[in-house]
Design a protein around this motif. Structure first.
Motif, PDB file in Angstrom:
ATOM      1  N   GLU A 200      -3.253   3.194   8.715  1.00 18.90           N
ATOM      2  CA  GLU A 200      -2.580   2.099   8.006  1.00 18.90           C
ATOM      3  C   GLU A 200      -3.099   0.749   8.510  1.00 18.90           C
ATOM      4  OE1 GLU A 200       1.649   2.478   7.794  1.00 18.90           O
ATOM      5  OE2 GLU A 200       1.565   4.623   7.349  1.00 18.90           O
TER       6      GLU A 200
ATOM      7  N   LYS B  94       1.689   4.580   1.428  1.00 21.79           N
ATOM      8  CA  LYS B  94       1.498   5.232   2.717  1.00 21.79           C
ATOM      9  C   LYS B  94       1.033   6.674   2.575  1.00 21.79           C
ATOM     10  CE  LYS B  94       4.686   2.493   5.537  1.00 21.79           C
ATOM     11  NZ  LYS B  94       5.775   2.569   6.547  1.00 21.79           N
TER      12      LYS B  94
ATOM     13  N   TYR C 137       0.827  -1.203   0.000  1.00 22.24           N
ATOM     14  CA  TYR C 137       0.000   0.000   0.000  1.00 22.24           C
ATOM     15  C   TYR C 137       0.866   1.260   0.000  1.00 22.24           C
ATOM     16  CZ  TYR C 137       0.763   0.196   5.108  1.00 22.24           C
ATOM     17  OH  TYR C 137       1.326   0.245   6.363  1.00 22.24           O
TER      18      TYR C 137
ATOM     19  N   PHE D 149      -2.662   6.858   1.846  1.00 17.94           N
ATOM     20  CA  PHE D 149      -3.442   6.574   3.051  1.00 17.94           C
ATOM     21  C   PHE D 149      -3.474   7.812   3.951  1.00 17.94           C
ATOM     22  CE2 PHE D 149      -3.837   2.368   1.719  1.00 17.94           C
ATOM     23  CZ  PHE D 149      -4.492   1.575   2.653  1.00 17.94           C
TER      24      PHE D 149
END
Length: 423
Positions: free
Chosen positions: A175, A165, A163, A168
């Motif tokens: 996370e 970061k 993913y 997010f």
């Protein structure tokens, strides 16, 4: 568990890189002489056929060879091959050719359909006093067919979620934790889908289905082949379709060009916040998005107690190899504790040797990496690999796009795949 990733290579590593360069040069020089083309060697250098999709793959194989040289300074191996999308379709022809290599590689335990061209390794392991108990028993099982071992594992390769970061953070999403659920995953994908960027990039074929099923403790195949009639198989494919059509957090799958991986490209170019891949792609993703910007997470599950889906990789020896003992010694060196510990200094791959796991943990990117891999490998079973997986993946790739376009239901797609396998 300590985990510290080094950005720089040690002085010792640089010296070995020079050795590898010399090994490769020797291979090219010997090739020009053509003295041993039909035996899988160029002079005294073993030829290895493997997947090479770019800089990261070249570095990976150079590292494994360098690690082997650390264990056995006399080892000489060169390598060549196509991107992984074309590798398995070309491998049978390559193994039958007059210039077939001595060494070949397998990902996700895919040896079953190639055993006719492979040398069983049990006797060689016994003759060379190789302690097979040092390797992951799950990987050994996965790389065996009818009780015979055809490949020595080097990489345990659990599938994880990668993913972005920063995406997010920008979306205000926490996370992932090691107990996140499918609902948590969908919520994160929704939050990160905006401004032309999707929350998730959907992989093709059987791996994402098998991975989602494994997370909830369901086998996706048995000794007779893929479990296409299992409701859990249906539900996993339906979830992938729903991510695109119902939740609008992923781009619908389209007909794929041979050898391409749109999901990997989407994630690595910042067009998707998450992807589902083996750790083999981590280094490439870090190079593209920034080392500190790529996180890894367990596969989401309905219960929040995710189980790992392992697809081990290994080295095999062709039946046509002119010096099988030399080839086995090279495999033994590259998969030795010394060799694999060397590789962990630069590769994210989880070593298949149990005694090299501590070295991997010490070189992992962050504490989260170690905890994720500990969960994915500690509670995992070997992924079954049907002999018809290549055909299965071709059929799934062909028909599953109809479910995303609305032309067919998931049930209809699975029936088409089942009919295709029966022909």
């Amino acid at each position: 568990m300590k985990s510290q990733f080094s950005n720089t290579r040690s002085r010792k590593r640089v010296g070995v890189s020079v050795v590898v360069a010399g090994v490769l040069a020797l291979g090219l020089a010997a090739c020009a002489g053509g003295s041993s083309e039909s035996s899988g060697l160029d002079g005294d250098t073993l030829k290895m056929y493997t997947w090479i999709g770019g800089k990261a793959d070249k570095q990976q194989w150079s590292d494994y060879i360098a690690g082997g040289v650390q264990a056995d300074p006399e080892m000489k191996v060169s390598f060549s091959g196509p991107p992984i999308g074309d590798y398995y379709t070309k491998l049978p022809t390559v193994m039958r050719s007059s210039s077939s290599p001595c060494l070949v590689t397998f990902q996700n335990g895919r040896v079953n359909q190639y055993v006719q061209g492979l040398e069983p390794l049990d006797d060689l392991a016994k003759e060379n006093n190789l302690d097979l108990s040092a390797y992951s028993s799950a990987m050994l099982e996965q790389l065996s067919v009818d009780g015979k071992l055809y490949s020595i594992p080097f990489n345990a390769g659990p599938t994880v979620v990668l993913y972005n970061k920063q995406m997010f953070k920008d979306a205000g999403v926490a996370e992932p934790t090691n107990d996140w659920t499918t609902d948590d995953f969908i919520a994160a994908a929704k939050a990160t889908t905006k401004d032309g960027v999707y929350g998730f990039a959907i992989p093709q074929a059987s791996n994402p289905i098998a991975t989602l099923m494994a997370a909830d403790g369901h086998a996706w195949a048995d000794e007779n082949g893929p479990l296409l009639d299992d409701p859990n198989f249906h539900d996993a494919l339906q979830l992938l379709v729903d991510l695109a059509n119902k939740y609008k957090v992923a781009k619908p799958l389209e007909a794929a060009a041979g050898g391409t991986f749109p999901d990997i490209d989407a994630f690595n170019t910042g067009q998707a916040a998450m992807e589902m891949q083996g750790l083999w792609d981590l280094q490439h993703a870090q190079e593209s998005l920034g080392k500190d910007n790529v996180g890894i997470a367990v596969i989401p599950s309905k219960s929040g107690a995710s189980k790992g889906f392992i697809g081990g990789s290994g080295f095999g020896i062709t039946k046509t190899c002119g010096d099988k003992q030399k080839a086995f010694e090279a495999i033994e060196a590259m998969t030795s504790k010394t060799g694999l510990e060397f590789v962990t200094k630069s590769q994210a791959s989880v070593p298949a040797r149990l005694d090299a796991l501590d070295a991997w943990s010490a070189n992992a990117g962050s504490p989260e990496f170690a905890s994720v891999i500990e969960q994915m490998t500690g509670d995992a079973t070997p992924s079954p690999v049907p002999s018809n997986q290549a055909e299965l993946d071709t059929l799934l790739t062909q028909y599953e796009v109809d479910a995303f376009s609305g032309k067919s239901t998931v049930d209809e797609v699975l029936q088409q795949v089942k009919a295709g396998l029966a022909q």
